[in-house]
Design a protein around this motif. Structure first.
Motif, PDB file in Angstrom:
ATOM      1  N   THR A  55       0.878  -1.175   0.000  1.00  0.00           N
ATOM      2  CA  THR A  55       0.000   0.000   0.000  1.00  0.00           C
ATOM      3  C   THR A  55       0.912   1.219   0.000  1.00  0.00           C
ATOM      4  O   THR A  55       1.783   1.350   0.866  1.00  0.00           O
ATOM      5  CB  THR A  55      -0.934   0.038   1.227  1.00  0.00           C
ATOM      6  N   LEU A  81      -1.109  -0.948  -4.335  1.00  0.00           N
ATOM      7  CA  LEU A  81      -2.347  -0.185  -4.164  1.00  0.00           C
ATOM      8  C   LEU A  81      -1.979   1.211  -3.702  1.00  0.00           C
ATOM      9  O   LEU A  81      -1.350   1.383  -2.659  1.00  0.00           O
ATOM     10  CB  LEU A  81      -3.244  -0.863  -3.121  1.00  0.00           C
ATOM     11  N   VAL A 131      -5.873  -6.763  -4.810  1.00  0.00           N
ATOM     12  CA  VAL A 131      -4.648  -6.304  -5.476  1.00  0.00           C
ATOM     13  C   VAL A 131      -3.524  -7.320  -5.301  1.00  0.00           C
ATOM     14  O   VAL A 131      -2.709  -7.526  -6.211  1.00  0.00           O
ATOM     15  CB  VAL A 131      -4.243  -4.915  -4.941  1.00  0.00           C
ATOM     16  N   THR A 179     -11.355  -3.059 -10.649  1.00  0.00           N
ATOM     17  CA  THR A 179      -9.910  -3.110 -10.434  1.00  0.00           C
ATOM     18  C   THR A 179      -9.165  -3.372 -11.739  1.00  0.00           C
ATOM     19  O   THR A 179      -9.440  -4.340 -12.436  1.00  0.00           O
ATOM     20  CB  THR A 179      -9.561  -4.222  -9.422  1.00  0.00           C
TER      21      THR A 179
END
Length: 358
Positions: A55, A81, A131, A179
């Motif tokens: 992230t 992400l 993800v 996504t």
């Protein structure tokens, strides 16, 4: 999804936010194996821990998230992400990160340092897990450029916007994605001929602060005219509208080759807003002319009800294949309904719409 919990590195220049995000992920069963305060540190931590997913904050000192993603994809490719500010400026930076190879983004409500993230725990955990499973070989602008070059070569270097007669008159097109969708949608619409007799809508799961910029990017990338949808807007030949984030989009009527759009923010029990199901079902209800639905990469099942409605209305339905999908969720669920006519690789979808790919 893998049997074990995804291993994650959390990157944010705010110690408070790193701790908050790590707590949310760990409480949702995601293992946090490292943290970093800027992009440069992130590269070292990722190399040491080899996580399944990162992230990545966008705005950071030393090395920002965009440069960090570029370096990460070159040195240690890892599904990433982006965590971005819920602003128009945040949208611009986030799209740059997606171009660099990030898989998806999560807009932090309320600003850079925000307790608002804690109100979206379930969605954040679900997105991180999705993800982590992404195929990053299909992401980034370099992949789009390579695909476009290959398509041009295969077509004998034909210019974009070449004339076609394969599309039936007054065709309505509904594209749905989640996504990995921004890249996928751009690749599809940029390959559509500018003089095609079609009009339609794009439903991409995306916050309201981002959809206007997404429409501008699509408009610049293709020969069709692309705008963000507004309530009461009418669309004619060669025009597409992107569903506004946080709102549902319906086709209210279809007359004389023109569509009238309805944009509203009421709850429809879909779990996402905008919803592909809502747009497709409305098209099935009101469009009597030729109708094409397309379901591209994305997590979840949005669109599976919509494709059934389109099929029952006599429409044609296409879905992206597993190999080229960043996340094979929405296309898979659509195909499982039995209402998808053709499953195609991403770079054949435009040809499927025009009838050039069987």
């Amino acid at each position: 999804m893998s049997a074990r919990s995804p291993r994650t590195v959390v990157v944010d220049d705010s110690r408070f936010m790193r701790g908050l995000i790590a707590d949310i992920l760990e409480s949702g069963g995601v293992e946090v194996v490292g943290e970093a305060g800027d992009g440069r540190e992130a590269l070292s931590v990722v190399a040491d821990t080899d996580p399944d997913v990162v992230t990545m904050d966008v705005e950071m000192p030393e090395m920002d998230g965009i440069e960090a993603v570029e370096r990460l994809m070159a040195d240690h490719p890892t599904p990433t992400l982006m965590l971005s500010a819920y602003t128009a400026e945040g949208a611009e930076e986030t799209f740059a990160a997606l171009d660099a190879g990030a898989v998806d983004f999560f807009a932090k409500p309320g600003g850079e340092v925000s307790m608002g993230v804690s109100r979206m725990e379930e969605q954040l955990v679900e997105t991180v897990r999705s993800v982590a499973e992404a195929d990053i070989s299909t992401t980034g602008r370099s992949r789009r450029t390579e695909a476009a070059a290959a398509a041009t070569t295969a077509a004998g270097s034909a210019p974009r916007g070449r004339s076609t007669t394969a599309i039936e008159p007054n065709t309505t097109l509904v594209i749905g994605s989640s996504t990995g969708g921004p890249d996928a949608v751009e690749r599809v619409v940029s390959a559509l001929p500018g003089d095609a007799d079609l009009r339609g809508v794009v439903v991409q799961h995306m916050p309201e602060a981002f959809t206007g910029r997404f429409a501008e990017r699509l408009d610049a990338a293709c020969d069709l005219s692309v705008v963000e949808a507004e309530d009461g807007m009418r669309l004619g030949k060669g025009e597409l509208a992107v569903a506004r984030g946080g709102h549902h989009l319906e086709i209210g009527s279809a007359r004389n080759g023109r569509l009238r759009l309805k944009v509203f923010d009421e709850e429809r029990g879909q779990g996402v807003r905008p919803s592909v199901n809502v747009a497709m079902e409305s098209a099935a209800d009101v469009v009597d002319d030729p109708l094409i639905g397309v379901v591209l990469t994305g997590m979840g099942a949005d669109g599976s009800d919509g494709v059934q409605a389109l099929a029952q209305a006599g429409g044609r339905v296409l879905a992206q294949d597993e190999e080229t999908s960043v996340v094979y969720g929405m296309p898979k669920r659509a195909a499982e309904t039995g209402c998808v006519d053709t499953v195609l690789p991403l770079d054949d979808i435009a040809g499927g719409i025009t009838g050039e790919t069987v």
